[in-house]
Design a protein around this motif. Structure first.
Motif, short mmCIF file in Angstrom:
data_model
loop_
_atom_site.label_atom_id
_atom_site.label_comp_id
_atom_site.label_asym_id
_atom_site.label_seq_id
_atom_site.Cartn_x
_atom_site.Cartn_y
_atom_site.Cartn_z
N GLU A 78 -44.84 -74.39 63.26
CA GLU A 78 -45.25 -74.04 61.59
C GLU A 78 -45.52 -72.69 61.52
OE1 GLU A 78 -48.60 -76.56 59.30
OE2 GLU A 78 -48.32 -77.13 61.02
N MET A 79 -46.11 -72.40 62.34
CA MET A 79 -47.09 -70.52 62.04
C MET A 79 -46.44 -69.98 62.05
SD MET A 79 -50.02 -71.12 62.22
CE MET A 79 -50.50 -69.48 62.33
N VAL A 80 -44.61 -69.15 62.18
CA VAL A 80 -43.87 -68.59 62.39
C VAL A 80 -42.95 -68.86 61.23
CG1 VAL A 80 -43.85 -67.25 64.58
CG2 VAL A 80 -42.83 -69.22 64.38
N ASP A 81 -42.79 -70.17 60.51
CA ASP A 81 -42.22 -70.44 59.62
C ASP A 81 -42.13 -69.38 58.38
OD1 ASP A 81 -40.27 -72.72 58.95
OD2 ASP A 81 -41.57 -72.98 57.64
N ALA A 82 -41.32 -69.73 58.16
CA ALA A 82 -41.00 -68.34 56.37
C ALA A 82 -41.83 -67.13 56.64
CB ALA A 82 -41.26 -69.09 55.11
#
Length: 262
Positions: free
Chosen positions: A156-160
């Motif tokens: 989730e943190m490194v998404d997008a």
């Protein structure tokens, strides 16, 4: 500090088991993420980027392992640079004297100057390890290294992100056949160790990578991996060519990479 930079950019001073350090800058703020080389070597490597220690506003440390910490105490005191670290990292290095200590939680965002930092906890065999997403309100640089496996929160943190510095520590077959003792091989491949090429590639297939302008292989083992294997694995995950994937090595790191508006 040198002239303010209009775009967010980053560079690696070196990456691997013998030392890690990354510089990220935007506008009037320049941060050093980790300081895994001696103070003198840090000065030499900064000079390759046309920087001096006076250009650094703060050190942000991810965890206490020597390849991320080696120069922290002397470098910070010599140049009077504040050090940001988690309470667990501070406890692990309680005998080290720093110029100034600032604590951050791996669960809460904070700001230093013009940059926002979004730390997140990772499974690694350190006291309270964290990794970081660094942003300027528009672009986001994800830093993901020293992690045994990618949790849902990590994904989730490194998404997008617009750039991602991603650990590809080892190739499982090369690790199995390599020179490390069995106990160290188990540690590297374990859930509190380091990502393999395949694990890093799998992560890329599980996040939104459509905004990526820069993808960098980091913390690659000199004994248990080869750059071309890591590049091929990540390129295949993104359906791109291997030459689009940059590699930060131990001796030279990686020169400046900019994140531009599209």
């Amino acid at each position: 500090m040198s002239q303010a930079n209009a775009s967010m950019r980053f560079a690696l001073l070196g990456s691997g088991s013998k030392g890690n350090a990354l510089v990220v800058e935007y506008a009037n703020t320049r941060l050093l993420i980790d300081c895994g080389f001696s103070a003198r070597e840090m000065e030499r490597r900064l000079a390759r980027l046309e920087l001096t220690p006076a250009d650094i506003d703060a050190l942000v440390i991810t965890h206490e392992h020597d390849d991320h910490w080696r120069g922290v105490s002397r470098f910070s005191r010599r140049h009077n640079i504040p050090v940001w670290l988690t309470p667990g990292t501070q406890a692990a290095k309680a005998t080290d004297v720093l110029a100034t200590t600032e604590l951050y939680s791996p669960h809460e965002p904070f700001a230093i100057g013009d940059l926002e930092l979004f730390p997140y906890p990772v499974p690694h065999d350190a006291r309270e390890p964290a990794q970081l997403v660094v942003g300027n309100g528009d672009k986001r640089l994800g830093i993901l290294s020293d992690i045994g496996y990618a949790t849902p929160h990590v994904r989730e943190m490194v998404d997008a992100c617009d750039a991602l510095v991603l650990e590809c520590n080892h190739d499982p077959e090369l690790l199995a056949m390599g020179p490390y003792p069995a106990s160290l091989k188990r540690r590297v491949a374990g859930k509190l160790g380091h990502l393999s090429n395949n694990q890093a590639a799998e992560l890329l297939t599980q996040i939104d990578a459509t905004s990526l302008q820069q993808l960098v292989v980091a913390h690659i083992s000199e004994s248990n991996n080869r750059p071309e294997l890591a590049q091929a694995a990540l390129a295949q995950a993104l359906s791109t060519t291997a030459d689009w994937v940059h590699v930060a090595n131990q001796s030279e790191g990686l020169s400046w990479r900019s994140l531009v508006n599209r």
